[in-house]
Design an enzyme around this catalytic site. Structure first.
Site, PDB file in Angstrom:
ATOM      1  N   GLY A 155       2.566   3.598   0.864  1.00 33.47           N
ATOM      2  CA  GLY A 155       2.292   2.263   1.368  1.00 33.47           C
ATOM      3  C   GLY A 155       2.889   1.143   0.538  1.00 33.47           C
ATOM      4  N   HIS A 177       2.192   2.674   5.808  1.00 36.26           N
ATOM      5  CA  HIS A 177       1.703   1.340   6.142  1.00 36.26           C
ATOM      6  C   HIS A 177       2.274   0.247   5.238  1.00 36.26           C
ATOM      7  CE1 HIS A 177      -0.950   1.006   2.610  1.00 36.26           C
ATOM      8  NE2 HIS A 177      -1.036   2.328   2.743  1.00 36.26           N
ATOM      9  N   ASP A 178       2.579  -0.878   5.872  1.00 38.03           N
ATOM     10  CA  ASP A 178       2.982  -2.100   5.176  1.00 38.03           C
ATOM     11  C   ASP A 178       4.284  -1.976   4.392  1.00 38.03           C
ATOM     12  OD1 ASP A 178       0.571  -3.688   5.924  1.00 38.03           O
ATOM     13  OD2 ASP A 178      -0.449  -2.176   4.710  1.00 38.03           O
TER      14      ASP A 178
END
Length: 167
Positions: free
Chosen positions: A133, A115-116
């Site tokens: 992340g 994520h991200d």
């Protein structure tokens, strides 16, 4: 013919979708992209033109992060990117709202982009490499196989990380 494509998915011209592919409704796929059997393209995926997605890849899975509360986020894949067998690229969280893989990238088999994270253009992620992340990877970086990159790390332009490294 045996693919499961949601009617709301936006599919460009000349996209090839092989058997047993699953494509959710909040998805956009650019023209000329090829999606191999058993790939899964989930809500929030935005895939560019002329990409190649191999069997077993999962694009747009929800983040493996406890702060994720179901917010609407995306994963964006640039043009001419190749995603090999069993790669996973997860959507963003409220932190940044999106995960990005640039254009002309190669994500080799079993690699993971959490994520991200933000991969710029012409990045190579070797087999079994994992990015936690909010990792940033600049243009032309090569992350060799079996490399683990801890969250919040930044890898610079033209960096080369040896196989089996811990970053």
């Amino acid at each position: 013919a045996l693919a499961n494509v949601h009617p709301d998915a936006k599919i460009g011209k000349n996209v090839t979708i092989e058997s047993f592919v699953s494509i959710s409704g909040d998805v956009e796929i650019g023209e000329g992209t090829w999606i191999a059997p058993n790939a899964v393209i989930m809500d929030g995926a935005r895939i560019g033109k002329n990409c190649k997605i191999f069997p077993g890849a999962v694009i747009g899975g929800i983040p493996q992060d406890l702060k994720f509360k179901g917010e609407k986020t995306t994963v964006e894949i640039g043009d001419n990117t190749t995603i090999r067998e069993f790669v996973t690229v997860n959507r963003g969280t409220a932190a940044k709202g999106r995960t990005v893989v640039g254009s002309n990238c190669l994500l080799q088999s079993y690699s993971h982009v959490a994520h991200d994270s933000f991969l710029r253009n012409n990045v190579i992620l070797g087999s079994y490499a994992g990015l936690a992340g909010e990792v940033e990877v600049d243009d032309y970086a090569i992350i060799s196989p079996y490399t683990a990159v801890h969250q919040f790390c930044r890898i610079g332009k033209h960096a080369f990380i040896a196989g089996g490294s811990l970053v």
